[in-house]
Motif scaffolding. Structure first.
Motif, PDB file in Angstrom:
ATOM      1  N   ASP A  51       4.760  61.141   2.500  1.00  0.00           N
ATOM      2  CA  ASP A  51       5.857  61.812   1.637  1.00  0.00           C
ATOM      3  C   ASP A  51       7.038  62.546   2.223  1.00  0.00           C
ATOM      4  O   ASP A  51       7.390  63.690   2.062  1.00  0.00           O
ATOM      5  N   ASP A  52       6.924  62.216   3.950  1.00  0.00           N
ATOM      6  CA  ASP A  52       7.809  62.913   5.398  1.00  0.00           C
ATOM      7  C   ASP A  52       8.814  61.945   5.573  1.00  0.00           C
ATOM      8  O   ASP A  52       8.845  61.219   5.830  1.00  0.00           O
ATOM      9  N   VAL A  53      10.274  63.016   5.650  1.00  0.00           N
ATOM     10  CA  VAL A  53      11.413  61.799   5.827  1.00  0.00           C
ATOM     11  C   VAL A  53      11.141  61.574   7.094  1.00  0.00           C
ATOM     12  O   VAL A  53      12.088  60.685   7.835  1.00  0.00           O
ATOM     13  N   ALA A  54      10.731  62.782   8.420  1.00  0.00           N
ATOM     14  CA  ALA A  54      10.207  62.114   9.269  1.00  0.00           C
ATOM     15  C   ALA A  54       9.772  60.895   9.641  1.00  0.00           C
ATOM     16  O   ALA A  54      10.143  60.587  10.459  1.00  0.00           O
ATOM     17  N   GLN A  55       9.261  60.338   8.552  1.00  0.00           N
ATOM     18  CA  GLN A  55       8.308  58.872   9.116  1.00  0.00           C
ATOM     19  C   GLN A  55       9.043  57.835   8.363  1.00  0.00           C
ATOM     20  O   GLN A  55       9.027  56.896   8.504  1.00  0.00           O
ATOM     21  N   THR A  56      10.542  58.396   8.272  1.00  0.00           N
ATOM     22  CA  THR A  56      11.199  56.743   8.439  1.00  0.00           C
ATOM     23  C   THR A  56      13.026  57.207   8.626  1.00  0.00           C
ATOM     24  O   THR A  56      12.681  57.752   9.873  1.00  0.00           O
ATOM     25  N   ILE A  57      13.732  56.542   8.425  1.00  0.00           N
ATOM     26  CA  ILE A  57      15.777  56.832   9.011  1.00  0.00           C
ATOM     27  C   ILE A  57      16.314  57.812   7.226  1.00  0.00           C
ATOM     28  O   ILE A  57      15.401  56.800   6.752  1.00  0.00           O
ATOM     29  N   SER A  58      16.488  58.593   7.719  1.00  0.00           N
ATOM     30  CA  SER A  58      17.549  59.200   6.743  1.00  0.00           C
ATOM     31  C   SER A  58      18.870  58.424   6.882  1.00  0.00           C
ATOM     32  O   SER A  58      19.127  58.006   7.520  1.00  0.00           O
ATOM     33  N   TYR A  59      18.914  58.111   5.210  1.00  0.00           N
ATOM     34  CA  TYR A  59      20.201  57.231   5.354  1.00  0.00           C
ATOM     35  C   TYR A  59      21.388  58.684   5.639  1.00  0.00           C
ATOM     36  O   TYR A  59      22.489  56.832   5.772  1.00  0.00           O
ATOM     37  N   ALA A  60      21.677  59.246   5.402  1.00  0.00           N
ATOM     38  CA  ALA A  60      22.463  59.524   6.335  1.00  0.00           C
ATOM     39  C   ALA A  60      22.920  59.623   7.146  1.00  0.00           C
ATOM     40  O   ALA A  60      23.919  59.322   7.866  1.00  0.00           O
ATOM     41  N   ASP A  61      21.896  60.010   8.582  1.00  0.00           N
ATOM     42  CA  ASP A  61      21.711  59.004   9.707  1.00  0.00           C
ATOM     43  C   ASP A  61      22.621  57.949  10.087  1.00  0.00           C
ATOM     44  O   ASP A  61      22.919  57.635  10.936  1.00  0.00           O
ATOM     45  N   ILE A  62      21.932  56.678   8.819  1.00  0.00           N
ATOM     46  CA  ILE A  62      22.775  55.852   9.556  1.00  0.00           C
ATOM     47  C   ILE A  62      23.774  55.334   9.178  1.00  0.00           C
ATOM     48  O   ILE A  62      24.693  55.429   9.681  1.00  0.00           O
ATOM     49  N   TYR A  63      24.272  56.065   7.641  1.00  0.00           N
ATOM     50  CA  TYR A  63      25.629  56.248   7.538  1.00  0.00           C
ATOM     51  C   TYR A  63      26.700  56.833   8.277  1.00  0.00           C
ATOM     52  O   TYR A  63      28.031  56.507   8.943  1.00  0.00           O
ATOM     53  N   ASP A  64      26.515  58.427   8.888  1.00  0.00           N
ATOM     54  CA  ASP A  64      27.219  58.343  10.285  1.00  0.00           C
ATOM     55  C   ASP A  64      26.971  57.349  11.219  1.00  0.00           C
ATOM     56  O   ASP A  64      28.031  57.901  11.841  1.00  0.00           O
ATOM     57  N   LEU A  65      26.507  56.971  11.762  1.00  0.00           N
ATOM     58  CA  LEU A  65      26.185  56.062  12.648  1.00  0.00           C
ATOM     59  C   LEU A  65      26.914  54.695  12.790  1.00  0.00           C
ATOM     60  O   LEU A  65      27.907  54.755  13.667  1.00  0.00           O
ATOM     61  N   VAL A  66      26.814  54.353  11.850  1.00  0.00           N
ATOM     62  CA  VAL A  66      27.807  53.704  10.930  1.00  0.00           C
ATOM     63  C   VAL A  66      29.482  53.107  10.888  1.00  0.00           C
ATOM     64  O   VAL A  66      29.669  52.617  11.711  1.00  0.00           O
ATOM     65  N   LYS A  67      29.284  54.926  10.288  1.00  0.00           N
ATOM     66  CA  LYS A  67      30.889  55.006  10.597  1.00  0.00           C
ATOM     67  C   LYS A  67      31.347  55.750  11.630  1.00  0.00           C
ATOM     68  O   LYS A  67      32.745  55.102  12.354  1.00  0.00           O
ATOM     69  N   LEU A  68      31.258  56.336  12.585  1.00  0.00           N
ATOM     70  CA  LEU A  68      30.970  56.075  14.222  1.00  0.00           C
ATOM     71  C   LEU A  68      31.338  55.064  14.882  1.00  0.00           C
ATOM     72  O   LEU A  68      32.165  54.244  15.742  1.00  0.00           O
ATOM     73  N   ALA A  69      30.502  53.706  14.821  1.00  0.00           N
ATOM     74  CA  ALA A  69      30.319  52.206  15.459  1.00  0.00           C
ATOM     75  C   ALA A  69      31.595  52.042  14.489  1.00  0.00           C
ATOM     76  O   ALA A  69      32.538  51.281  15.415  1.00  0.00           O
ATOM     77  N   PHE A  70      32.208  52.194  13.400  1.00  0.00           N
ATOM     78  CA  PHE A  70      33.305  51.522  12.590  1.00  0.00           C
ATOM     79  C   PHE A  70      34.056  51.944  13.564  1.00  0.00           C
ATOM     80  O   PHE A  70      35.112  51.890  13.655  1.00  0.00           O
ATOM     81  N   GLU A  71      34.234  53.575  13.491  1.00  0.00           N
ATOM     82  CA  GLU A  71      35.793  53.748  14.420  1.00  0.00           C
ATOM     83  C   GLU A  71      35.702  54.484  15.434  1.00  0.00           C
ATOM     84  O   GLU A  71      36.962  54.284  15.993  1.00  0.00           O
ATOM     85  N   GLU A  72      35.369  53.465  16.202  1.00  0.00           N
ATOM     86  CA  GLU A  72      34.908  54.567  17.708  1.00  0.00           C
ATOM     87  C   GLU A  72      35.833  53.030  18.206  1.00  0.00           C
ATOM     88  O   GLU A  72      36.122  53.356  20.020  1.00  0.00           O
ATOM     89  N   LYS A  73      35.801  52.098  17.953  1.00  0.00           N
ATOM     90  CA  LYS A  73      36.791  50.614  18.635  1.00  0.00           C
ATOM     91  C   LYS A  73      37.453  50.018  18.109  1.00  0.00           C
ATOM     92  O   LYS A  73      37.056  49.934  16.080  1.00  0.00           O
ATOM     93  N   ARG A  74      38.499  48.894  17.978  1.00  0.00           N
ATOM     94  CA  ARG A  74      39.091  48.223  17.201  1.00  0.00           C
ATOM     95  C   ARG A  74      38.560  46.677  17.688  1.00  0.00           C
ATOM     96  O   ARG A  74      38.466  46.152  19.294  1.00  0.00           O
ATOM     97  N   PHE A  75      38.062  46.091  17.101  1.00  0.00           N
ATOM     98  CA  PHE A  75      38.140  44.375  17.182  1.00  0.00           C
ATOM     99  C   PHE A  75      39.085  43.479  16.939  1.00  0.00           C
ATOM    100  O   PHE A  75      39.210  43.676  15.019  1.00  0.00           O
ATOM    101  N   LYS A  76      38.873  42.306  16.901  1.00  0.00           N
ATOM    102  CA  LYS A  76      39.583  41.798  16.167  1.00  0.00           C
ATOM    103  C   LYS A  76      39.180  41.078  15.648  1.00  0.00           C
ATOM    104  O   LYS A  76      39.419  40.914  14.130  1.00  0.00           O
ATOM    105  N   LEU A  77      37.704  41.014  15.741  1.00  0.00           N
ATOM    106  CA  LEU A  77      37.054  39.489  14.632  1.00  0.00           C
ATOM    107  C   LEU A  77      36.269  40.657  13.589  1.00  0.00           C
ATOM    108  O   LEU A  77      35.318  40.941  15.251  1.00  0.00           O
ATOM    109  N   ILE A  78      35.488  39.998  13.245  1.00  0.00           N
ATOM    110  CA  ILE A  78      34.784  41.476  11.482  1.00  0.00           C
ATOM    111  C   ILE A  78      33.445  41.004  12.921  1.00  0.00           C
ATOM    112  O   ILE A  78      32.308  41.520  12.478  1.00  0.00           O
ATOM    113  N   GLU A  79      33.700  38.962  13.204  1.00  0.00           N
ATOM    114  CA  GLU A  79      31.914  39.231  13.940  1.00  0.00           C
ATOM    115  C   GLU A  79      31.710  40.393  14.863  1.00  0.00           C
ATOM    116  O   GLU A  79      30.894  41.144  15.415  1.00  0.00           O
ATOM    117  N   ALA A  80      32.491  40.301  15.872  1.00  0.00           N
ATOM    118  CA  ALA A  80      32.161  41.375  16.682  1.00  0.00           C
ATOM    119  C   ALA A  80      32.295  42.671  16.549  1.00  0.00           C
ATOM    120  O   ALA A  80      31.451  43.642  16.552  1.00  0.00           O
TER     121      ALA A  80
END
Length: 130
Positions: A51-80
């Motif tokens: 029951d220790d969050v350090a033993q998994t990945i925080s949902y908030a950390d996942i969301y923050d990284l996805v948001k960063l990756a989504f915004e850091e570069k523009r892509f023509k294709l959603i595949e990219a």
């Protein structure tokens, strides 16, 4: 049933972002909504037993990284875009064994009344590490 069977996974569905990805000039200038669904495969035994969050990945950390990756570069294709997000997730979270991502464009420039365009990619750590 997918090829990952009953393996453990973190699921984040319907993440909403506004971005400027696309081939058409209007998409690049005006932007549009995107939705991202994720399944992240990892062993959750330690987290379940301790029951220790350090033993998994925080949902908030996942969301923050996805948001960063989504915004850091523009892509023509959603595949990219999907590939870029996968690579950032694997690069940040060593616990991940596999990732399934769906990138949806509910307002894709198509002559449809209802529906959306989407891609889905599934990658294992072994696939991206060569």
């Amino acid at each position: 049933m997918n090829s990952f069977g009953d393996r453990d996974r973190i699921i984040l569905a319907g993440l909403a972002f506004y971005g400027y990805h696309g081939v058409m000039m209007e998409e690049n200038n005006l932007g549009q909504r995107f939705r991202i669904d994720l399944e992240l495969g990892l062993d959750m035994d330690a987290a379940a037993l301790t029951d220790d969050v350090a033993q998994t990945i925080s949902y908030a950390d996942i969301y923050d990284l996805v948001k960063l990756a989504f915004e850091e570069k523009r892509f023509k294709l959603i595949e990219a875009l999907g590939h870029h997000i996968i690579m950032r997730l694997f690069g940040t979270f060593e616990q991940l064994d596999w990732i399934r991502i769906r990138v949806r464009k509910p307002e894709a420039p198509l002559p449809i009344v209802v529906g959306e365009a989407a891609i889905e990619m599934v990658r294992t750590r072994a696939q991206v590490n060569g």
